[in-house]
Motif scaffolding. Sequence first.
Motif, PDB file in Angstrom:
ATOM      1  N   ALA A  47       0.869  -1.153   0.105  1.00  0.00           N
ATOM      2  CA  ALA A  47      -0.066   0.084   0.041  1.00  0.00           C
ATOM      3  C   ALA A  47       1.030   1.251  -0.259  1.00  0.00           C
ATOM      4  O   ALA A  47       0.493   2.005  -0.699  1.00  0.00           O
ATOM      5  CB  ALA A  47      -0.914   0.070   1.110  1.00  0.00           C
ATOM      6  N   ALA A  48       2.049   1.166   0.740  1.00  0.00           N
ATOM      7  CA  ALA A  48       2.930   2.326   0.781  1.00  0.00           C
ATOM      8  C   ALA A  48       2.241   3.634   1.429  1.00  0.00           C
ATOM      9  O   ALA A  48       2.634   4.530   0.982  1.00  0.00           O
ATOM     10  CB  ALA A  48       3.612   2.547  -0.510  1.00  0.00           C
ATOM     11  N   SER A  49       1.290   3.248   2.316  1.00  0.00           N
ATOM     12  CA  SER A  49       0.607   4.404   2.927  1.00  0.00           C
ATOM     13  C   SER A  49       0.704   4.898   4.054  1.00  0.00           C
ATOM     14  O   SER A  49       0.555   6.195   4.525  1.00  0.00           O
ATOM     15  CB  SER A  49      -1.005   4.131   2.495  1.00  0.00           C
ATOM     16  N   CYS A  50       1.641   3.976   4.885  1.00  0.00           N
ATOM     17  CA  CYS A  50       1.720   4.430   6.344  1.00  0.00           C
ATOM     18  C   CYS A  50       2.810   5.545   6.232  1.00  0.00           C
ATOM     19  O   CYS A  50       2.944   6.462   7.125  1.00  0.00           O
ATOM     20  CB  CYS A  50       2.070   3.468   7.439  1.00  0.00           C
ATOM     21  N   ALA A  68       8.117  -0.046  -1.010  1.00  0.00           N
ATOM     22  CA  ALA A  68       7.653  -0.128  -2.488  1.00  0.00           C
ATOM     23  C   ALA A  68       8.845   0.173  -3.223  1.00  0.00           C
ATOM     24  O   ALA A  68       8.523   0.596  -4.577  1.00  0.00           O
ATOM     25  CB  ALA A  68       6.401   1.152  -2.469  1.00  0.00           C
TER      26      ALA A  68
ATOM     27  N   GLN B 345      -5.684   8.533   2.889  1.00  0.00           N
ATOM     28  CA  GLN B 345      -4.695   7.268   2.735  1.00  0.00           C
ATOM     29  C   GLN B 345      -3.235   7.266   3.264  1.00  0.00           C
ATOM     30  O   GLN B 345      -3.029   6.350   4.096  1.00  0.00           O
ATOM     31  CB  GLN B 345      -4.452   7.007   1.124  1.00  0.00           C
ATOM     32  N   CYS B 346      -2.492   8.237   3.052  1.00  0.00           N
ATOM     33  CA  CYS B 346      -1.143   8.111   3.759  1.00  0.00           C
ATOM     34  C   CYS B 346      -1.366   9.087   4.783  1.00  0.00           C
ATOM     35  O   CYS B 346      -1.916  10.168   4.824  1.00  0.00           O
ATOM     36  CB  CYS B 346      -0.024   8.545   2.828  1.00  0.00           C
ATOM     37  N   THR B 347      -0.490   8.784   5.839  1.00  0.00           N
ATOM     38  CA  THR B 347      -0.497   9.212   7.129  1.00  0.00           C
ATOM     39  C   THR B 347      -0.157  10.873   7.212  1.00  0.00           C
ATOM     40  O   THR B 347      -0.848  11.677   7.860  1.00  0.00           O
ATOM     41  CB  THR B 347       0.771   8.804   8.041  1.00  0.00           C
ATOM     42  N   ILE B 388       1.995  10.304  -0.951  1.00  0.00           N
ATOM     43  CA  ILE B 388       1.894   9.461  -2.398  1.00  0.00           C
ATOM     44  C   ILE B 388       1.584  10.280  -3.427  1.00  0.00           C
ATOM     45  O   ILE B 388       2.161  10.307  -4.446  1.00  0.00           O
ATOM     46  CB  ILE B 388       0.764   8.431  -2.099  1.00  0.00           C
TER      47      ILE B 388
END
Lengths: 782, 425
Positions: A47-50, A68, B345-347, B388
């Motif tokens: 997901a590469a989202s955190c 990623a 979605q991303c932190t 992202i």
Amino acid sequence: MSEEKTITIEVDGQTLEAKPGALLIDVTDAAGIDIPRFCYHNKLSVAASCRMCLVEVEKVPKPIPACATQVTDGMKVQTRSPVALAAQKGTMEFLLINHPLDCPICDQGGECELQDVAMGYGSDVSRFVEGKRVVPQTDVGPLIATDMTRCIHCTRCVRFGDEIAGMRELGATGRGEHMTIGTYIAHSVDSELSGNVIDLCPVGALTSKPFRYRARAWELTRRDGVAPHDSVGSNIQIHVRRNRVMRVHPRENEAVNEVWISDRDRFSYEGLYSDDRLTRPLIKKNGAWAEASWEDALEAAARGLRSVAAADADQIGTLVSPTATLEELYLAQKITRGLGSANIDHRLRQSDFRSEGPAFPWLGQSIAELEKVDAALLIGSNVRKDQPLLAHRLRKASLKGAEVHFVNPLGLDLHFDANQVVSDLAGMVHNLAGIAKAAGGSKVLAGRVSVSDEHKAIAKKLKSAGSATILLGNLAQSHPDYSILYGLASSIAESTGAALGILPAAANTIGAALAGAVPKYGAGARPAEKTGLNARTMLESPRKGYLLLGLEPGLDCANPALAKQALAGAECVVALTAYRSPSLEETADVMLPIGAFAETSGTFVNAEGAWQGFGGAVAPLGEARPGWKVLRVLGNLMDLKGFDYLSSEEVRDELQQACAGARPENDLDNTTDGEIQASAGKLMRIGEVPIYAADALVRRAAALQETKDARDAAVARANATVAGKAGVGDGDTVAVVQGGQRAKLVLRVDARVPDGCVWVAAGVPGSESLGDQFGEISLEKV
Amino acid sequence: MANEVLFRNLDLERLWDIDQYRSRGGYEVLTRILTQKTPPAEVIEWMKTSGLRGRGGAGFPTGLKWSFINRDAPVDKYLVCNSDEGEPGTFKDRDILRYNPHALVEGMVIASYVIGAHRAYNYIRGEFWEPYERFQNAIDQAREAGLVGKDILGSGYDCEVHVHLGGGAYVCGEETALLESIEGKKGQPRFKPPFPAHVGLYGCPTVINNTETLSSVPSILREGAEWFRDLGVENSGGSKLFSISGHVKNPGVFELPMGTPFAELFELAGGMRDGSKLKAVIPGGSSSPVIPGEIMMDLTMDYDCIAKAGSMLGSGAVIVMDDTTCMVKVLDRMSYFYHEESCGQCTPCREGTGWLWRVVNRIENGEGRPEDLDLLLDVQGRIRGKTICALGDAAAMPVEGMLRHYRDEFQYHIDHKKCMVGAGA
């Protein structure tokens, strides 16, 4: 195996070899270089989202996520440079600003990834002085407790549902800060693999409901174990506090369960502490049960069995549960054969014994190989519920393009694409015969086979596939024409080149065969000197003395009514059991309390034939004793030779010697002679054993019994035609009648059940008085 | 010099009808390319020569983007037009859809032909109902004329053009979130790489261009790449639509050559509204950092000049503010927007945009703390470059820009719990 080219990268000054295209985080993990992460999981998509795993890579202007990033030759990575650390600490701060930090009351405390990583990357004082986000509480069912205020939106649980469980039950709704993980509308999470999200969740948002507030992670002792319910033999870790099993976690074993376990394996431990655990020996005196000392009870048991045997050894019948350990099964058959009888069987749910079947059956391939098949034909199998992690392997194969076909007496809700050929019980035989004939099989049901286009397509696919398999499932093994189904399956395997396999129903079905718990074969699957009666004939021709190991006659036998009748008429019934099962209380004379799952050392042999040993995680409850010890003493008391074991390992070693040279083999046995027993014209029962009714332990697991799968089992199901003929409709209370015995159930009209059939579960409360699992039945309006 | 490319038909009545469009040479280029079977590589070369850069905001060279597609790959390819136009201050694509929809249809079919796509989608902002009807009408007319659909003009080339109406999320203007949205999923940007040129819509090679970019294509190919290039200045070829709003007399959309002095654009918009004085300009949509008015008056409207001044030409959305404007209130409003529109979605973006807004909002409401300005700078730095997609950057940059030029106003707000300027002073 060919040598793969490797490339070289440099991480924090350390030179590492890697496969081209590997993910940086996998390479650093393998090298023991720790990069913090939350959303990444090596079994899920990236997901590469955190943004926790941001690292600095030479010539890349911005920090990039290691999860990623594919490695390239000469890549230079800094995981702890000022730029990398600033990025990681920045993310950590963002994750914590809206996290409640309620660690003191959070079940995840002490085993929380957020907590751990915060120790390394968090600040001791928060700069965030605004109000924190609060997410309303939701209820997703009896197994998973939710605290979504703690969620850090890593979406592991969402991806798990999508990619592994095959049901997208959890999803992210809302945008930005308002994004929440949930079921969208008030649904429960019903996948049979759902509990894995508890392990995946890096924080305390998803925790185990049955375990909630019971113990702290640091209070628990972890002991290795093997799951006791299906033939996967999932590797587990049993978490114990003060001699009590508190919870069960998976243990990684790529060849068996990867990193997953089914909910059945995870939550069944609750059954250990049900109210009807047998904790003291009992003897029936004048029709009433009385507690007894071990000495008296063992003496009574030995005396009873010996006196029957002394008169006529063939009057001894031994029925053993395939959930028992290898050691218990071996000793049970040793006692039986020691007494001069050959009447021993573990195939309690089989009703057709016209062909004996292989001495050492198995899956026909390794578990891991299942995910590599190009085509599969499953016969009489609800693999998704019966062997959830084998279904997971098949699902992987299907996602990679494998064609999966089912020949079944009911339509299944599957989590992968498959073709389902559904018919009544006799129709199953005809369908399989059609496929066999289309495949060019010889002499199978000659003269009465019609071949459809569908049969031809299946046969063609099995033939053309690079790797194909044919698997006989739980429903097939209980089918009134199992011997014919087996013969046809063999024939198809022979003419298509597909691997023939059995999907063993229980944790130790294969072990029972190896231990000699069958009338025709002794230990090591060697032909026995004397053969005896099988599980069916032992009840049809009642014996005077029975030794029962680990079974509930009303729930574990193909024909509970027949079983109870036979046992009730016997002079002496000795039951080694962990539970005061009602059908044992009715029929037994002596009940000896034995340790259940986790309470005894032993060995299970799984579907692929792997011996997996385990120690006892806790001492048996009350005065119960490990089954192998009870059997050892019983053997000694009956003056049988060779019962001087000091440990279960000694028992296992003795059996292992007997097994030297034994190889698993599903004999290609083309015997398909004999009449089809399943009546085509009459209404037949589809007596499926539901997922949470498989054995005594899981039947008592409280939370599992509240799941949708369990609730859905407490009904009768028939399609509209069958219901219409009986003059009943959806929601009506009906009586199902077998052999004069009636059970009242609510009817559900269900198009998945074929014509001529009524689905009435076996192994569930209310079914104890009914007849054959797959026998004639009638449906009456109440 | 104005109105050379996209607004060249503004003098016509019902200029959105196909006959009117054709009366000025519309669809001639498409016809020529398809009947002569012009090699796609040739078209790409023209596009490169023209100096056309993506008009959605990022300014990526269009010819180069088209050249990334492997035309011979044995999979479907897609062309996607981004008409989501969500950047606050931007309203130029809306006018293309309303007044020159056939230029877009023609541009989309040409681009599809060049990259080997047989299906093109136009993702139109959900609130744009009239533009959507105009564009759909244009497709219908073009299809009737045999310019869209199967076997276009008997050339054997098929190209379907579809419209997808968005649901109102700003983030869906981000090209990969837009693809997700077309696929029926929640609009969340994808991690890149892989880039859409390799793995785009439905996993297939995809080119995504802005409405203005694609609509410029017919004119470029008709009048010549050099002609287009020479309209503008070095590194910023062609003309551009500028949507100017704020405290000007005549807000609206103006087509001007790249490199036109801001003062000229300002003049066209009628200058400041009565009696007020120019204070500040946001030159390229709300995510571009603010530039003080006196600096702005010396700049020209092209990529390089605006970048040198520390901001971005972006989508050409010029927001003009007069001296009554409180910059704290402006940032409060903008930060709220990004906080609201972050996909979650991303932190850094999910958590950081809310944090930024709350601090700015606190300052605006007289509850600022002495440490807040350094905190804002630090937090925006922790978002920037860590996410992202560019929404995180878009949320962060205005904060940095405002504090660079107007820190004193923020400090005043914290110290005096009220505005330094305007009605709140």
